[in-house]
Design a protein around this motif. Structure first.
Motif, short mmCIF file in Angstrom:
data_model
loop_
_atom_site.label_atom_id
_atom_site.label_comp_id
_atom_site.label_asym_id
_atom_site.label_seq_id
_atom_site.Cartn_x
_atom_site.Cartn_y
_atom_site.Cartn_z
N ALA A 185 0.82 -1.22 0.00
CA ALA A 185 0.00 0.00 0.00
C ALA A 185 0.85 1.27 0.00
CB ALA A 185 -0.93 0.00 1.21
N GLY A 186 2.17 1.12 0.05
CA GLY A 186 3.07 2.26 0.05
C GLY A 186 3.40 2.78 1.45
N THR A 187 2.93 2.07 2.48
CA THR A 187 3.18 2.48 3.86
C THR A 187 4.60 2.12 4.26
OG1 THR A 187 0.85 2.11 4.38
CG2 THR A 187 2.38 2.25 6.25
N VAL A 188 5.32 3.11 4.80
CA VAL A 188 6.70 2.90 5.23
C VAL A 188 6.71 2.23 6.61
CG1 VAL A 188 8.86 4.06 5.86
CG2 VAL A 188 7.54 4.85 3.88
N HIS A 189 7.56 1.23 6.75
CA HIS A 189 7.77 0.55 8.03
C HIS A 189 9.20 0.05 8.07
CE1 HIS A 189 6.59 -2.60 5.21
NE2 HIS A 189 7.25 -3.45 5.97
N ALA A 190 9.63 -0.40 9.24
CA ALA A 190 11.02 -0.84 9.40
C ALA A 190 11.10 -2.13 10.18
CB ALA A 190 11.83 0.25 10.11
N LEU A 191 12.13 -2.90 9.89
CA LEU A 191 12.45 -4.10 10.66
C LEU A 191 13.70 -3.81 11.47
CD1 LEU A 191 12.05 -6.96 8.03
CD2 LEU A 191 10.46 -6.29 9.83
N SER A 192 13.66 -4.19 12.73
CA SER A 192 14.79 -4.01 13.62
C SER A 192 15.41 -5.36 13.95
CB SER A 192 14.30 -3.35 14.92
OG SER A 192 15.29 -3.41 15.92
N ARG A 193 16.71 -5.39 14.10
CA ARG A 193 17.38 -6.62 14.54
C ARG A 193 17.25 -6.77 16.05
NH1 ARG A 193 22.62 -3.61 13.27
NH2 ARG A 193 23.38 -3.01 15.31
N TRP A 194 16.87 -5.66 16.72
CA TRP A 194 16.73 -5.67 18.17
C TRP A 194 15.30 -6.01 18.57
CZ3 TRP A 194 18.80 -0.90 16.12
CH2 TRP A 194 20.19 -0.82 16.18
N SER A 195 15.15 -6.70 19.67
CA SER A 195 13.83 -6.97 20.24
C SER A 195 13.36 -5.75 21.02
CB SER A 195 13.90 -8.18 21.18
OG SER A 195 14.64 -7.84 22.34
N LYS A 196 12.12 -5.76 21.42
CA LYS A 196 11.58 -4.67 22.23
C LYS A 196 12.39 -4.52 23.52
CE LYS A 196 7.12 -4.13 22.64
NZ LYS A 196 5.70 -4.25 23.05
N ASP A 197 12.72 -5.64 24.17
CA ASP A 197 13.48 -5.59 25.42
C ASP A 197 14.88 -5.04 25.21
OD1 ASP A 197 11.34 -6.53 26.91
OD2 ASP A 197 11.99 -8.62 26.79
N GLU A 198 15.52 -5.40 24.09
CA GLU A 198 16.86 -4.89 23.80
C GLU A 198 16.83 -3.38 23.57
OE1 GLU A 198 19.13 -8.68 21.77
OE2 GLU A 198 17.63 -7.60 20.57
N LEU A 199 15.81 -2.90 22.85
CA LEU A 199 15.69 -1.45 22.63
C LEU A 199 15.39 -0.73 23.94
CD1 LEU A 199 13.78 -1.31 19.24
CD2 LEU A 199 16.08 -0.48 19.67
N LYS A 200 14.54 -1.31 24.77
CA LYS A 200 14.23 -0.68 26.07
C LYS A 200 15.45 -0.59 26.96
CE LYS A 200 9.32 -1.43 26.78
NZ LYS A 200 8.33 -2.10 27.63
N ALA A 201 16.41 -1.49 26.76
CA ALA A 201 17.65 -1.48 27.58
C ALA A 201 18.63 -0.40 27.11
CB ALA A 201 18.31 -2.85 27.53
N MET A 202 18.40 0.19 25.93
CA MET A 202 19.27 1.24 25.43
C MET A 202 19.02 2.53 26.23
SD MET A 202 19.07 0.82 21.33
CE MET A 202 19.76 -0.59 20.49
#
Length: 98
Positions: A76-93
């Motif tokens: 549909a043209g909607t921009v999104h991203a894939l992260s190599r980090w999990s939610k918990d790993e990002l929260k630890a940043m």
């Protein structure tokens, strides 16, 4: 969601207008946050991801390099991203404060 057929964004497309609000998915294809702010453009773009929370409440902003995400458009043209980090790993940043 199968991301394999989604076209990847080119460096010139990595702008605030394009990236703001984009959903970010983790390695298990779960929604882990969304882009709330963009610093720079092109190859040097940095994005702030609001991780967790609900509608921005209780979320934690973390700063990552856009090049560390796999940023694409769906059918549909909607921009999104894939992260190599999990939610918990990002929260630890460290929390990003602007």
């Amino acid at each position: 969601m199968d991301h394999s057929n989604h076209p990847r964004l080119q460096p010139a497309e990595l702008t605030e207008d394009t990236l703001n609000g984009a959903k970010v998915y983790g390695p298990d294809n779960e929604t882990i946050g969304s882009v709330s702010h963009v610093h720079g453009a092109g190859e040097a773009t940095e994005v702030v991801i609001d991780v967790g929370g609900f509608l921005g409440i209780g979320s934690k902003p973390v700063l990552v390099q856009a090049r560390d995400l796999d940023i694409m458009r769906d059918e549909a043209g909607t921009v999104h991203a894939l992260s190599r980090w999990s939610k918990d790993e990002l929260k630890a940043m460290p929390e990003h404060r602007h």
